[in-house]
Design a protein around this motif. Structure first.
Motif, PDB file in Angstrom:
ATOM      1  N   PHE A  32      -1.650   6.718  -0.008  1.00 31.84           N
ATOM      2  CA  PHE A  32      -1.932   5.686   0.018  1.00 31.84           C
ATOM      3  C   PHE A  32      -0.845   4.628   0.755  1.00 31.84           C
ATOM      4  O   PHE A  32       0.241   5.135   0.986  1.00 31.84           O
ATOM      5  N   ARG A  33      -1.301   3.555   1.666  1.00 27.19           N
ATOM      6  CA  ARG A  33      -0.546   3.059   2.734  1.00 27.19           C
ATOM      7  C   ARG A  33      -0.607   1.378   2.387  1.00 27.19           C
ATOM      8  O   ARG A  33      -1.638   0.805   1.940  1.00 27.19           O
ATOM      9  N   SER A  34       0.389   1.149   1.768  1.00 27.07           N
ATOM     10  CA  SER A  34       0.287  -0.362   1.751  1.00 27.07           C
ATOM     11  C   SER A  34       0.307  -1.131   2.686  1.00 27.07           C
ATOM     12  O   SER A  34       0.944  -1.186   3.577  1.00 27.07           O
ATOM     13  N   TYR A  81      -4.720  -1.727  -0.414  1.00 26.15           N
ATOM     14  CA  TYR A  81      -4.109  -0.096  -0.019  1.00 26.15           C
ATOM     15  C   TYR A  81      -5.446  -0.196   1.004  1.00 26.15           C
ATOM     16  O   TYR A  81      -6.285  -0.071   0.355  1.00 26.15           O
ATOM     17  N   THR A  82      -5.180   0.930   1.580  1.00 26.03           N
ATOM     18  CA  THR A  82      -6.310   1.906   2.105  1.00 26.03           C
ATOM     19  C   THR A  82      -5.654   3.870   1.978  1.00 26.03           C
ATOM     20  O   THR A  82      -4.380   3.866   1.350  1.00 26.03           O
ATOM     21  N   ARG A  83      -6.667   4.073   1.998  1.00 22.10           N
ATOM     22  CA  ARG A  83      -6.539   5.607   1.167  1.00 22.10           C
ATOM     23  C   ARG A  83      -6.807   6.617   3.048  1.00 22.10           C
ATOM     24  O   ARG A  83      -8.145   6.759   3.676  1.00 22.10           O
ATOM     25  N   ASN A  87     -10.318  11.294   7.777  1.00 23.89           N
ATOM     26  CA  ASN A  87     -10.875   9.906   6.576  1.00 23.89           C
ATOM     27  C   ASN A  87      -9.689   9.151   6.664  1.00 23.89           C
ATOM     28  O   ASN A  87      -8.460   9.286   6.274  1.00 23.89           O
ATOM     29  N   SER A  88     -10.523   7.544   6.599  1.00 24.40           N
ATOM     30  CA  SER A  88      -9.868   6.304   6.544  1.00 24.40           C
ATOM     31  C   SER A  88     -10.137   5.517   5.088  1.00 24.40           C
ATOM     32  O   SER A  88     -11.235   5.142   5.936  1.00 24.40           O
ATOM     33  N   ALA A  89     -10.491   5.183   4.033  1.00 26.14           N
ATOM     34  CA  ALA A  89     -10.198   4.222   3.656  1.00 26.14           C
ATOM     35  C   ALA A  89      -9.854   3.131   3.189  1.00 26.14           C
ATOM     36  O   ALA A  89      -9.371   3.191   2.501  1.00 26.14           O
TER      37      ALA A  89
END
Length: 221
Positions: free
Chosen positions: A156-158, A164-166, A190-192
Protein backbone atom coordinates in the motif's frame (compact mmCIF):
# COMPACT_ATOMS: atom_id res chain seq x y z
CA UNK A 1 -29.16 -8.01 -5.94
CA UNK A 2 -27.43 -11.16 -4.72
CA UNK A 3 -30.40 -13.25 -5.84
CA UNK A 4 -30.45 -11.44 -9.18
CA UNK A 5 -26.74 -12.12 -9.60
CA UNK A 6 -27.38 -15.85 -9.39
CA UNK A 7 -29.97 -15.54 -12.17
CA UNK A 8 -27.54 -13.55 -14.31
CA UNK A 9 -24.72 -16.04 -13.77
CA UNK A 10 -26.93 -18.97 -14.74
CA UNK A 11 -27.91 -17.29 -18.01
CA UNK A 12 -24.30 -16.44 -18.90
CA UNK A 13 -22.99 -19.85 -17.83
CA UNK A 14 -25.33 -21.55 -20.30
CA UNK A 15 -23.74 -19.58 -23.15
CA UNK A 16 -20.21 -20.60 -22.20
CA UNK A 17 -20.43 -24.04 -20.63
CA UNK A 18 -18.93 -26.76 -22.79
CA UNK A 19 -17.26 -24.60 -25.44
CA UNK A 20 -14.14 -26.00 -27.11
CA UNK A 21 -11.00 -23.92 -27.63
CA UNK A 22 -8.99 -25.54 -30.40
CA UNK A 23 -5.35 -24.73 -31.26
CA UNK A 24 -5.08 -21.19 -32.59
CA UNK A 25 -8.63 -20.22 -31.58
CA UNK A 26 -9.51 -17.22 -29.39
CA UNK A 27 -12.06 -17.20 -26.57
CA UNK A 28 -13.96 -13.89 -26.26
CA UNK A 29 -16.13 -13.49 -23.17
CA UNK A 30 -18.51 -10.98 -24.72
CA UNK A 31 -18.67 -12.62 -28.14
CA UNK A 32 -20.04 -15.75 -26.49
CA UNK A 33 -22.36 -14.07 -23.99
CA UNK A 34 -23.51 -11.09 -26.03
CA UNK A 35 -25.06 -7.94 -24.62
CA UNK A 36 -26.76 -8.55 -21.25
CA UNK A 37 -30.31 -7.22 -21.57
CA UNK A 38 -33.71 -7.52 -19.96
CA UNK A 39 -34.97 -9.24 -23.09
CA UNK A 40 -32.54 -12.10 -22.46
CA UNK A 41 -33.73 -12.41 -18.87
CA UNK A 42 -30.92 -10.51 -17.12
CA UNK A 43 -31.85 -8.69 -13.91
CA UNK A 44 -30.35 -5.71 -12.03
CA UNK A 45 -27.31 -6.78 -10.05
CA UNK A 46 -24.43 -5.03 -8.32
CA UNK A 47 -21.78 -3.44 -10.53
CA UNK A 48 -18.71 -1.43 -9.53
CA UNK A 49 -18.25 1.94 -11.22
CA UNK A 50 -15.92 4.86 -10.46
CA UNK A 51 -15.06 3.58 -7.01
CA UNK A 52 -18.63 2.89 -5.86
CA UNK A 53 -21.29 0.28 -6.45
CA UNK A 54 -24.75 0.49 -8.03
CA UNK A 55 -27.38 -1.66 -9.70
CA UNK A 56 -27.09 -2.48 -13.38
CA UNK A 57 -28.64 -4.98 -15.78
CA UNK A 58 -26.48 -8.09 -15.82
CA UNK A 59 -24.62 -7.09 -12.67
CA UNK A 60 -22.53 -9.86 -11.16
CA UNK A 61 -21.07 -11.23 -14.40
CA UNK A 62 -17.60 -10.11 -13.30
CA UNK A 63 -17.65 -13.04 -10.91
CA UNK A 64 -17.73 -15.35 -13.93
CA UNK A 65 -14.91 -13.57 -15.76
CA UNK A 66 -12.92 -13.56 -12.50
CA UNK A 67 -13.21 -17.33 -12.25
CA UNK A 68 -12.29 -17.96 -15.89
CA UNK A 69 -9.24 -15.71 -15.66
CA UNK A 70 -8.02 -17.30 -12.41
CA UNK A 71 -8.38 -20.80 -13.89
CA UNK A 72 -6.60 -19.72 -17.07
CA UNK A 73 -3.59 -18.55 -15.07
CA UNK A 74 -3.16 -22.20 -14.11
CA UNK A 75 -2.90 -23.34 -17.75
CA UNK A 76 -0.53 -22.65 -20.67
CA UNK A 77 -3.30 -20.70 -22.45
CA UNK A 78 -2.45 -17.11 -23.44
CA UNK A 79 -4.45 -14.19 -22.04
CA UNK A 80 -4.72 -11.56 -24.78
CA UNK A 81 -7.01 -9.06 -23.03
CA UNK A 82 -7.83 -8.64 -19.36
CA UNK A 83 -8.96 -5.68 -17.27
CA UNK A 84 -9.31 -4.97 -13.58
CA UNK A 85 -11.03 -2.20 -11.67
CA UNK A 86 -8.98 0.94 -11.09
CA UNK A 87 -10.38 1.05 -7.54
CA UNK A 88 -10.04 -1.43 -4.70
CA UNK A 89 -13.46 -0.88 -3.13
CA UNK A 90 -13.56 -3.38 -0.25
CA UNK A 91 -10.88 -4.38 2.28
CA UNK A 92 -9.81 -8.01 2.40
CA UNK A 93 -12.05 -10.37 4.32
CA UNK A 94 -11.21 -14.08 4.36
CA UNK A 95 -9.33 -13.64 1.08
CA UNK A 96 -8.31 -16.94 -0.53
CA UNK A 97 -6.71 -15.46 -3.68
CA UNK A 98 -4.21 -12.63 -4.04
CA UNK A 99 -5.25 -9.06 -4.74
CA UNK A 100 -5.74 -8.41 -8.45
CA UNK A 101 -6.35 -12.02 -9.45
CA UNK A 102 -9.65 -11.26 -11.17
CA UNK A 103 -10.76 -9.82 -14.51
CA UNK A 104 -13.52 -7.25 -14.64
CA UNK A 105 -15.77 -7.00 -17.68
CA UNK A 106 -17.89 -4.19 -19.12
CA UNK A 107 -19.83 -4.60 -22.33
CA UNK A 108 -18.79 -4.17 -25.08
CA UNK A 109 -15.33 -2.68 -24.54
CA UNK A 110 -13.82 -4.51 -21.56
CA UNK A 111 -13.44 -8.09 -22.75
CA UNK A 112 -11.62 -11.18 -21.52
CA UNK A 113 -9.85 -12.81 -24.47
CA UNK A 114 -7.83 -16.04 -24.31
CA UNK A 115 -5.91 -17.74 -27.13
CA UNK A 116 -4.94 -21.39 -27.35
CA UNK A 117 -1.29 -21.44 -28.42
CA UNK A 118 -0.91 -25.14 -27.59
CA UNK A 119 -1.43 -28.24 -29.72
CA UNK A 120 -4.23 -29.53 -27.48
CA UNK A 121 -7.97 -28.89 -27.37
CA UNK A 122 -9.33 -27.24 -24.23
CA UNK A 123 -12.91 -27.37 -22.99
CA UNK A 124 -14.39 -24.86 -20.55
CA UNK A 125 -16.99 -26.12 -18.07
CA UNK A 126 -18.96 -23.68 -15.90
CA UNK A 127 -21.75 -24.39 -13.44
CA UNK A 128 -23.62 -22.47 -10.75
CA UNK A 129 -23.58 -24.74 -7.74
CA UNK A 130 -25.67 -24.61 -4.60
CA UNK A 131 -23.25 -22.24 -2.88
CA UNK A 132 -20.45 -21.48 -5.35
CA UNK A 133 -19.71 -20.66 -8.95
CA UNK A 134 -17.66 -23.62 -10.19
CA UNK A 135 -15.57 -24.22 -13.26
CA UNK A 136 -12.74 -26.15 -14.87
CA UNK A 137 -10.58 -26.26 -17.97
CA UNK A 138 -10.30 -29.73 -19.45
CA UNK A 139 -7.61 -30.79 -21.91
CA UNK A 140 -7.58 -33.41 -24.68
CA UNK A 141 -4.24 -34.89 -23.59
CA UNK A 142 -2.71 -35.59 -20.20
CA UNK A 143 -1.04 -32.37 -18.92
CA UNK A 144 2.73 -32.48 -18.61
CA UNK A 145 2.97 -29.40 -16.36
CA UNK A 146 1.18 -27.85 -13.44
CA UNK A 147 1.05 -24.17 -12.48
CA UNK A 148 1.07 -22.08 -9.34
CA UNK A 149 0.56 -18.34 -8.85
CA UNK A 150 2.93 -16.44 -6.55
CA UNK A 151 2.27 -12.90 -5.33
CA UNK A 152 5.25 -10.54 -4.96
CA UNK A 153 5.88 -6.87 -4.17
CA UNK A 154 2.50 -6.34 -2.55
CA UNK A 155 2.25 -2.90 -0.97
CA UNK A 156 0.00 0.00 0.00
CA UNK A 157 1.37 3.43 -0.88
CA UNK A 158 0.46 6.64 0.84
CA UNK A 159 -0.05 9.16 -1.97
CA UNK A 160 0.59 12.90 -2.02
CA UNK A 161 -3.12 13.65 -2.49
CA UNK A 162 -4.01 12.05 0.84
CA UNK A 163 -5.28 8.66 -0.22
CA UNK A 164 -3.73 5.23 -0.73
CA UNK A 165 -3.00 2.98 -3.66
CA UNK A 166 -2.44 -0.76 -3.72
CA UNK A 167 0.04 -2.63 -5.90
CA UNK A 168 1.34 -6.13 -6.52
CA UNK A 169 2.70 -8.53 -9.10
CA UNK A 170 1.53 -12.07 -9.80
CA UNK A 171 3.98 -14.58 -11.23
CA UNK A 172 3.03 -17.82 -12.94
CA UNK A 173 5.32 -20.69 -12.00
CA UNK A 174 5.48 -23.84 -14.14
CA UNK A 175 6.39 -27.20 -12.59
CA UNK A 176 6.83 -30.64 -14.09
CA UNK A 177 4.91 -33.60 -12.73
CA UNK A 178 7.77 -34.32 -10.31
CA UNK A 179 7.35 -30.95 -8.64
CA UNK A 180 10.47 -29.38 -10.13
CA UNK A 181 10.26 -25.68 -11.01
CA UNK A 182 10.83 -25.24 -14.76
CA UNK A 183 10.35 -21.50 -15.17
CA UNK A 184 8.29 -18.52 -14.10
CA UNK A 185 6.97 -15.37 -15.74
CA UNK A 186 5.28 -12.15 -14.73
CA UNK A 187 1.59 -12.75 -15.44
CA UNK A 188 -0.13 -9.71 -13.92
CA UNK A 189 0.88 -6.34 -12.50
CA UNK A 190 -1.85 -4.52 -10.57
CA UNK A 191 -2.40 -0.97 -9.33
CA UNK A 192 -5.58 0.44 -7.83
CA UNK A 193 -6.84 3.31 -5.69
CA UNK A 194 -8.12 2.05 -2.33
CA UNK A 195 -11.55 3.26 -1.23
CA UNK A 196 -10.87 2.38 2.42
CA UNK A 197 -8.21 3.10 5.03
CA UNK A 198 -5.72 0.23 4.73
CA UNK A 199 -4.08 0.83 8.12
CA UNK A 200 -5.37 0.71 11.66
CA UNK A 201 -6.20 4.02 13.33
CA UNK A 202 -3.06 5.51 14.84
CA UNK A 203 -0.84 3.43 12.58
CA UNK A 204 -1.00 5.53 9.43
CA UNK A 205 2.42 5.93 7.76
CA UNK A 206 3.76 9.21 6.48
CA UNK A 207 3.43 10.01 2.79
CA UNK A 208 6.90 8.69 1.97
CA UNK A 209 6.48 5.29 3.62
CA UNK A 210 5.51 2.05 1.92
CA UNK A 211 4.20 -1.06 3.62
CA UNK A 212 5.13 -4.15 1.67
CA UNK A 213 4.45 -7.86 1.95
CA UNK A 214 5.97 -10.41 -0.41
CA UNK A 215 3.98 -13.61 -0.48
CA UNK A 216 6.30 -16.43 -1.45
CA UNK A 217 3.71 -19.09 -0.81
CA UNK A 218 2.01 -20.12 -4.03
CA UNK A 219 -1.66 -20.03 -4.90
CA UNK A 220 -2.31 -23.31 -6.68
CA UNK A 221 -5.33 -24.61 -8.56
Amino acid sequence: MQENKIVNLKIAARRINGILLRPGEIFSYWKLIGRPSRGKGYLPGMILRNGSFQAGIGGGLCQLSNLIFWMTLHTPLTVLERHRHGYDVFPDSNRTQPFGSGATCFYPYGDLMIRNDTQDIYQLLIRVGADDLEGEWRISEKPQDRFEIVERNHEFRSEYWGGYTRHNQLYQQRFNLYGELLDERLAVENSAITMYAPFLSGDVPSTNVKQSNDTEGGYSC
